[in-house]
Design a protein around this motif. Structure first.
Motif, PDB file in Angstrom:
ATOM      1  N   LEU A  74       0.888  -1.165   0.000  1.00 44.53           N
ATOM      2  CA  LEU A  74       0.000   0.000   0.000  1.00 44.53           C
ATOM      3  C   LEU A  74       0.922   1.210   0.000  1.00 44.53           C
ATOM      4  N   ILE A  75       0.788   2.090  -0.982  1.00 43.37           N
ATOM      5  CA  ILE A  75       1.765   3.176  -1.103  1.00 43.37           C
ATOM      6  C   ILE A  75       1.115   4.543  -1.271  1.00 43.37           C
ATOM      7  N   ASN A  76       1.581   5.484  -0.463  1.00 38.40           N
ATOM      8  CA  ASN A  76       1.365   6.892  -0.747  1.00 38.40           C
ATOM      9  C   ASN A  76       2.758   7.442  -1.035  1.00 38.40           C
ATOM     10  N   ALA A  77       3.078   7.578  -2.304  1.00 34.29           N
ATOM     11  CA  ALA A  77       4.432   7.990  -2.686  1.00 34.29           C
ATOM     12  C   ALA A  77       4.643   9.491  -2.546  1.00 34.29           C
ATOM     13  N   GLY A  78       3.628  10.213  -2.050  1.00 38.86           N
ATOM     14  CA  GLY A  78       3.767  11.662  -1.883  1.00 38.86           C
ATOM     15  C   GLY A  78       4.113  12.302  -3.219  1.00 38.86           C
ATOM     16  N   ALA A  79       4.987  13.289  -3.189  1.00 43.46           N
ATOM     17  CA  ALA A  79       5.329  14.019  -4.414  1.00 43.46           C
ATOM     18  C   ALA A  79       6.041  13.125  -5.446  1.00 43.46           C
ATOM     19  N   TYR A  80       6.665  12.034  -4.992  1.00 41.91           N
ATOM     20  CA  TYR A  80       7.318  11.125  -5.962  1.00 41.91           C
ATOM     21  C   TYR A  80       6.303  10.464  -6.900  1.00 41.91           C
ATOM     22  N   THR A  81       5.036  10.473  -6.479  1.00 41.85           N
ATOM     23  CA  THR A  81       3.961   9.979  -7.352  1.00 41.85           C
ATOM     24  C   THR A  81       4.060  10.616  -8.740  1.00 41.85           C
ATOM     25  N   HIS A  82       4.376  11.925  -8.731  1.00 46.50           N
ATOM     26  CA  HIS A  82       4.295  12.716  -9.953  1.00 46.50           C
ATOM     27  C   HIS A  82       5.633  12.843 -10.672  1.00 46.50           C
ATOM     28  N   THR A  83       6.683  12.251 -10.098  1.00 45.28           N
ATOM     29  CA  THR A  83       8.027  12.461 -10.668  1.00 45.28           C
ATOM     30  C   THR A  83       8.831  11.182 -10.872  1.00 45.28           C
ATOM     31  N   SER A  84       8.487  10.108 -10.154  1.00 48.23           N
ATOM     32  CA  SER A  84       9.473   9.029 -10.027  1.00 48.23           C
ATOM     33  C   SER A  84       9.235   7.822 -10.946  1.00 48.23           C
ATOM     34  N   VAL A  85      10.005   7.793 -12.029  1.00 47.98           N
ATOM     35  CA  VAL A  85      10.032   6.600 -12.876  1.00 47.98           C
ATOM     36  C   VAL A  85      10.700   5.454 -12.102  1.00 47.98           C
ATOM     37  N   ALA A  86      11.643   5.796 -11.217  1.00 48.10           N
ATOM     38  CA  ALA A  86      12.354   4.774 -10.442  1.00 48.10           C
ATOM     39  C   ALA A  86      11.414   3.991  -9.524  1.00 48.10           C
ATOM     40  N   LEU A  87      10.503   4.688  -8.870  1.00 52.18           N
ATOM     41  CA  LEU A  87       9.547   3.985  -8.000  1.00 52.18           C
ATOM     42  C   LEU A  87       8.602   3.122  -8.832  1.00 52.18           C
ATOM     43  N   ARG A  88       8.173   3.662  -9.932  1.00 59.57           N
ATOM     44  CA  ARG A  88       7.291   2.895 -10.819  1.00 59.57           C
ATOM     45  C   ARG A  88       7.990   1.624 -11.311  1.00 59.57           C
ATOM     46  N   ASP A  89       9.261   1.766 -11.730  1.00 58.70           N
ATOM     47  CA  ASP A  89       9.996   0.602 -12.227  1.00 58.70           C
ATOM     48  C   ASP A  89      10.206  -0.430 -11.115  1.00 58.70           C
ATOM     49  N   ASN A 105      -7.471  14.746  -2.921  1.00 55.93           N
ATOM     50  CA  ASN A 105      -7.899  14.363  -4.269  1.00 55.93           C
ATOM     51  C   ASN A 105      -6.941  15.034  -5.261  1.00 55.93           C
ATOM     52  N   ILE A 106      -5.994  14.251  -5.766  1.00 53.18           N
ATOM     53  CA  ILE A 106      -4.930  14.842  -6.591  1.00 53.18           C
ATOM     54  C   ILE A 106      -5.488  15.451  -7.884  1.00 53.18           C
ATOM     55  N   TYR A 107      -6.691  15.041  -8.284  1.00 50.83           N
ATOM     56  CA  TYR A 107      -7.276  15.547  -9.544  1.00 50.83           C
ATOM     57  C   TYR A 107      -8.003  16.881  -9.360  1.00 50.83           C
ATOM     58  N   ARG A 108      -8.190  17.286  -8.104  1.00 44.76           N
ATOM     59  CA  ARG A 108      -8.807  18.600  -7.828  1.00 44.76           C
ATOM     60  C   ARG A 108      -7.750  19.633  -7.498  1.00 44.76           C
ATOM     61  N   ARG A 109      -6.495  19.237  -7.607  1.00 48.31           N
ATOM     62  CA  ARG A 109      -5.415  20.140  -7.214  1.00 48.31           C
ATOM     63  C   ARG A 109      -4.646  20.610  -8.458  1.00 48.31           C
ATOM     64  N   GLU A 110      -3.437  21.094  -8.273  1.00 55.85           N
ATOM     65  CA  GLU A 110      -2.662  21.631  -9.390  1.00 55.85           C
ATOM     66  C   GLU A 110      -2.498  20.573 -10.482  1.00 55.85           C
ATOM     67  N   GLU A 111      -2.394  21.067 -11.702  1.00 53.83           N
ATOM     68  CA  GLU A 111      -2.254  20.201 -12.883  1.00 53.83           C
ATOM     69  C   GLU A 111      -1.111  19.173 -12.719  1.00 53.83           C
ATOM     70  N   PHE A 112       0.011  19.623 -12.131  1.00 53.70           N
ATOM     71  CA  PHE A 112       1.160  18.714 -12.043  1.00 53.70           C
ATOM     72  C   PHE A 112       0.895  17.519 -11.138  1.00 53.70           C
ATOM     73  N   ARG A 113      -0.172  17.594 -10.310  1.00 56.30           N
ATOM     74  CA  ARG A 113      -0.494  16.447  -9.451  1.00 56.30           C
ATOM     75  C   ARG A 113      -1.445  15.465 -10.141  1.00 56.30           C
ATOM     76  N   HIS A 114      -1.900  15.807 -11.330  1.00 57.90           N
ATOM     77  CA  HIS A 114      -2.911  14.968 -11.991  1.00 57.90           C
ATOM     78  C   HIS A 114      -2.309  13.709 -12.593  1.00 57.90           C
ATOM     79  N   HIS A 115      -1.007  13.751 -12.833  1.00 59.90           N
ATOM     80  CA  HIS A 115      -0.381  12.564 -13.416  1.00 59.90           C
ATOM     81  C   HIS A 115       0.344  11.742 -12.344  1.00 59.90           C
ATOM     82  N   SER A 116       0.083  10.432 -12.356  1.00 63.36           N
ATOM     83  CA  SER A 116       0.787   9.525 -11.444  1.00 63.36           C
ATOM     84  C   SER A 116       1.605   8.518 -12.249  1.00 63.36           C
TER      85      SER A 116
END
Ligand code: CA2
Length: 150
Positions: A74-89, A105-116
């Motif tokens: 179970l993961i809340n990757a915080g800001a790495y959600t939106h930046t980390s290819v390493a965590l995804r890999d 709700n990351i989709y109601r916030r800034e655009e940069f948080r919309h992508h995971s």
């Protein structure tokens, strides 16, 4: 019913929960969230092991170490959600069932948080329900794992 062992990973800055920005992230501390998760886990015969790190490499190492030790993540990757290819890999490499959660709700916030980067390698995502996102995420993960067991 076999006992399950679930790794709960908290990413950067989540150690500050309860101390700042209660309007966005709620007033519970990370320790209180972990205790709620452990209590929820007990109800469904799942042991919950929480780890928090502010360091991407430590999170990657922890995911690698999960193989053979845990049945799911179970993961809340915080800001790495939106930046980390390493965590995804890393999640894709260990191939353990993983549920992504977010307090806000990351989709109601800034655009940069919309992508995971995590979402495509997770079995699902729960976002926007505060601490309930974690508890619902744990329930969904356990349900998924028990379904595999049957
Ligand atoms: O909503 C979530 O759970 C997030 O994963 C939280 C991250 C944020 O970067 C994601 O976009 C969404 C930020 C966690 C920061 O936590 C803090 C807690 C208290 C005070 C300051 C930051």
């Amino acid at each position: 019913m076999q006992p399950l062992i679930i790794l709960v990973l908290h990413g950067p800055n989540l150690n500050l929960l309860g101390q700042r920005e209660p309007g966005i992230y709620g007033s519970l501390t990370l320790e209180e969230i972990n205790r709620l998760l452990q209590a929820e886990g007990q109800k469904v015969n799942a042991q919950v092991v929480p780890v928090q790190s502010n360091h991407e490499g430590i999170l990657v190492d922890t995911i690698h170490g999960a193989l053979g030790q845990y049945q799911g993540i179970l993961i809340n990757a915080g800001a790495y959600t939106h930046t980390s290819v390493a965590l995804r890999d890393a999640i894709a490499a260990v191939n353990l069932p993983t549920v992504e959660v977010h307090l806000s709700n990351i989709y109601r916030r800034e655009e940069f948080r919309h992508h995971s980067y995590i979402a495509p390698v997770a079995i699902g995502q729960i976002s926007g329900f505060g601490v309930q996102s974690y508890l619902l995420g744990l329930q969904a993960l356990v349900h998924h794992l028990r379904k595999d067991e049957a």
